[in-house]
Write an enzyme that holds these catalytic residues in place. Sequence first.
Site, short mmCIF file in Angstrom:
data_model
loop_
_atom_site.label_atom_id
_atom_site.label_comp_id
_atom_site.label_asym_id
_atom_site.label_seq_id
_atom_site.Cartn_x
_atom_site.Cartn_y
_atom_site.Cartn_z
N LEU A 462 0.83 -1.21 0.00
CA LEU A 462 0.00 0.00 0.00
C LEU A 462 0.87 1.26 0.00
O LEU A 462 0.61 2.21 -0.74
CB LEU A 462 -0.92 -0.01 1.22
CG LEU A 462 -1.81 1.23 1.41
CD1 LEU A 462 -2.80 1.36 0.28
CD2 LEU A 462 -2.54 1.14 2.75
N GLU A 463 1.93 1.28 0.82
CA GLU A 463 2.84 2.42 0.87
C GLU A 463 3.52 2.62 -0.48
O GLU A 463 3.62 3.75 -0.99
CB GLU A 463 3.88 2.19 1.96
CG GLU A 463 3.32 2.16 3.36
CD GLU A 463 4.27 1.54 4.38
OE1 GLU A 463 4.04 1.72 5.57
OE2 GLU A 463 5.24 0.87 3.96
#
Length: 557
Positions: A462-463
């Site tokens: 996600l990052e």
Amino acid sequence: VCVCVCVCVCVCVCGVGGGLPMCYDWGEASEGGVSVLEGEAGWLFCPLFSHPSVYNYTSTRKDRLKPVWYHLPEGHDVEQPVQYSLRVSRDREHLLLLPAAAADTGQYICMLSNQTFCIKIAIRLKVLRPDEVVRDENCDPPVAVAPSQKIIPFQTGGLLDCPDVEEARKMATGNTTVTWTHKCTSPSNIHRQQRGASLQIHVMLNTYQGPYFCSVNYEREGLKLQFTRSVIVNFLPKLPSIHHPGKDQITTVKRNSDARLVCTALFPYLNSSWDIWWTVDGKRLDKLFDQHRFSRTSRWREETLKNEHGDRTVESVLLVQDFQSQDLKREFNCSVRNARGFETRRAQLEEEVSLPSLELGCGLGLLLLYRSWFGTDERHTDDKEYDVYISYARNSEEEHFVLFTLRGVLENELGFSVCIFDRDSLPGGTITDETLSFVARSRRLLVVVSPGYASRGSQALLELQAGIDGMALGGHLRVILVQYKPIQRQCWVRELRRARVALVLVRWQGDKSRELTSRFWKRLRVELPLRRVSMLSREKGSALCHDSSFVFLQYFI
């Protein structure tokens, strides 16, 4: 109180005070748009579900994230919620068009939202008329979707699967039938037979090449629907071929070190012998007078052993011990042979030019001094809260490196503001919401690359995706890769392999990188936001590089 900074961010800014969730816009999907033929069944897949470890239908329901579709028709400025009907409906991650109409053309926005969180991404749809589709022959059916490719070795067999037929079966409430055509006729004969929805080619012949078309017919809630897909079939020649080294490829070697020359060759399936070998000045290795300096290793690549057609890719490595300048004058050839033919390729070598470490380090030092004198401090030009957000694989060896080396030096020695999720996030918050917020409030995303990155949970992925999207959308965020340990490229997560050409990679080299004067920290500081240095530091840097700066510049001029 609702204060709108500008029209394009009213939702994000006003939502905080007005009780609406903040909405993260990931722009338009990078995979490209979808084309559908007018009058045929079509569907759109929400790109937010492309990474099941981040979003999947089950987890979003648990988080009460409701999927909503919006439509922005061509020539319009305002998106509207999709009006569902018997023809246009939603089925889990899909938006169904049964069938597609010309008015469906435009941009579609897939949004997931609840009371505290919102994220959206767009995908473009184009509905084509049959006369807008280019066809090889007049009798070929029009197909809006790009054809898939299938390679079948000559005089062997293969199975053609109709693309998207499984999707039709999931949506159908009745029987699903598939009809195949090739060169405007049914390809049913002694060598080709239809088996269910697939077409079995028992013996591949030259006349069997070209596009094949499969027409899918099914029913859904009383509607009779159909679509057509195409598969282009080619056969492989049986001659062996050398893929590496390329004809114009140059291999760099270093003097007084061991050289490693790689040859990769493809051997199409044949029930006969094959061979791959190296020669030096026209002689096989066992015929050389200094054969103790040369050794060879070959291996089958694991992934090609799984090829259903029996083709194999072989890699042969020639190791040359203590490579010398006179070896550059020698001729290194890789050769391959099977029952059908022969090919040979020469490895073109070039000696590696090493720059003096003092000059290289001083060049980075001069660059840092120049930035300090004339660069712009980004804190004065943006509203970001953090200089660096560090992304890494949790519960791994890299975690110790991040917490006790990277964080300590960046914060305590270099004066950067660092955000680490596990330390700076508040308990009880939503991981997805807080992660995206932290990345958006940072000037740099520093990704510590490791074999376990993005495989120990969904947060690292996600990052990474948020950082890459931030760069693609032209924001102030930049992504920097830090390689803690050497890893093979195939071990990188797919998103990193795609974006690697546009990202900076800084390599940690153990004890050589620990001092602040090392190349690692200088290289990293060049990529990080500007921080002013004191006058004393400038004088030290100037004195350090004064004697060699002229030599450094003269070298490159």
